[in-house]
Design an enzyme around this catalytic site. Structure first.
Site, PDB file in Angstrom:
ATOM      1  CB  ILE A 173      -0.992  -0.086   1.303  1.00 51.73           C
ATOM      2  CG1 ILE A 173      -2.139   0.600   1.102  1.00 51.73           C
ATOM      3  CG2 ILE A 173      -0.179   0.307   2.701  1.00 51.73           C
ATOM      4  CD1 ILE A 173      -3.282   0.560   1.954  1.00 51.73           C
ATOM      5  CB  SER A 199       5.047  -2.369  10.676  1.00 56.84           C
ATOM      6  OG  SER A 199       4.854  -2.318   9.437  1.00 56.84           O
ATOM      7  CG  HIS A 245       5.492  -8.922   5.540  1.00 57.08           C
ATOM      8  ND1 HIS A 245       4.976  -9.202   6.860  1.00 57.08           N
ATOM      9  CD2 HIS A 245       5.866  -7.914   5.457  1.00 57.08           C
ATOM     10  CE1 HIS A 245       5.299  -8.104   7.434  1.00 57.08           C
ATOM     11  NE2 HIS A 245       6.008  -7.415   6.518  1.00 57.08           N
TER      12      HIS A 245
HETATM   13  P1  AMP Z   1       6.930  -4.409   7.701  1.00 56.66           P
HETATM   14  O1  AMP Z   1       7.223  -3.143   8.119  1.00 56.66           O
HETATM   15  O2  AMP Z   1       8.249  -5.181   7.130  1.00 56.66           O
HETATM   16  O3  AMP Z   1       5.969  -5.202   8.665  1.00 56.66           O
HETATM   17  O4  AMP Z   1       5.856  -4.605   6.225  1.00 56.66           O
HETATM   18  C1  AMP Z   1       4.806  -4.304   6.506  1.00 56.66           C
HETATM   19  C2  AMP Z   1       4.276  -3.623   5.135  1.00 56.66           C
HETATM   20  O5  AMP Z   1       2.839  -3.701   4.979  1.00 56.66           O
HETATM   21  C3  AMP Z   1       4.522  -2.104   4.878  1.00 56.66           C
HETATM   22  O6  AMP Z   1       5.394  -2.072   3.745  1.00 56.66           O
HETATM   23  C4  AMP Z   1       3.198  -1.646   4.599  1.00 56.66           C
HETATM   24  O7  AMP Z   1       3.290  -0.528   3.618  1.00 56.66           O
HETATM   25  C5  AMP Z   1       2.280  -2.780   4.096  1.00 56.66           C
HETATM   26  N1  AMP Z   1       1.162  -2.541   4.182  1.00 56.66           N
HETATM   27  C6  AMP Z   1       0.133  -2.287   5.464  1.00 56.66           C
HETATM   28  N2  AMP Z   1      -0.905  -2.305   5.378  1.00 56.66           N
HETATM   29  C7  AMP Z   1      -1.140  -2.798   4.119  1.00 56.66           C
HETATM   30  C8  AMP Z   1      -2.324  -2.780   3.328  1.00 56.66           C
HETATM   31  N3  AMP Z   1      -3.652  -2.905   3.677  1.00 56.66           N
HETATM   32  N4  AMP Z   1      -2.385  -3.525   2.002  1.00 56.66           N
HETATM   33  C9  AMP Z   1      -0.911  -3.871   1.553  1.00 56.66           C
HETATM   34  N5  AMP Z   1       0.161  -3.352   2.127  1.00 56.66           N
HETATM   35  C10 AMP Z   1       0.087  -3.044   3.437  1.00 56.66           C
END
Ligand code: AMP
Ligand code: ZN
Length: 112
Positions: free
Chosen positions: A30, A93, A98
């Site tokens: 996102i 986060s 993932h």
């Molecule tokens: P991390 O900080 O490695 O846990 O990555 C989490 C990722 O999830 C971040 O890059 C966010 O931009 C992404 N993210 C959070 N919410 C969403 C969502 N609803 N759809 C797609 N990506 C998301």
């Protein structure tokens, strides 16, 4: 369970899906940090790399097979990066394992 990515898997929260099969889902991030930036996740709730074990590692192998296929489809022949952040110091986060795939720009190393 109050997990953002489980909600995406269940269809409770929409995503920009690029690939799905029985065990994994891939969708665009996102908040993209590169022209190509998608996430690939197991449908099974695994918290992070910390929870990978002999009982679930076949899914991880499959994730990397799918990454290789998607990299070809998305024409990432110039290269790309696969990142998984683990825990607080790793900058994780969302508490559902993932892998980020970033491509179509030259990436710096080491990360900050
Ligand atoms: P991390 O900080 O490695 O846990 O990555 C989490 C990722 O999830 C971040 O890059 C966010 O931009 C992404 N993210 C959070 N919410 C969403 C969502 N609803 N759809 C797609 N990506 C998301
Ligand atoms: Zn989850």
């Amino acid at each position: 369970m109050d997990c953002l990515f489980c909600k995406i898997i269940n269809g409770d929260i929409p995503c920009s899906k690029i690939y799905e099969d029985d065990t994994v889902l891939a969708f665009n991030d996102i908040d993209p940090q590169a022209p190509v930036h998608f996430l690939i996740i197991p449908k099974q709730h695994i918290k992070s790399v910390d929870e990978i074990n002999s009982g679930n590692s076949a899914i991880i192998a499959h994730i990397f097979e799918v990454i290789a296929k998607l990299a070809t489809q998305l024409e990432l022949a110039d290269g790309y990066r696969v990142v998984t952040n683990c825990g607080k110091d790793g900058g994780q986060s969302v508490g559902h394992l993932h892998f980020h795939i970033l491509g179509k720009r030259s990436l710096k190393w080491p990360p900050g």
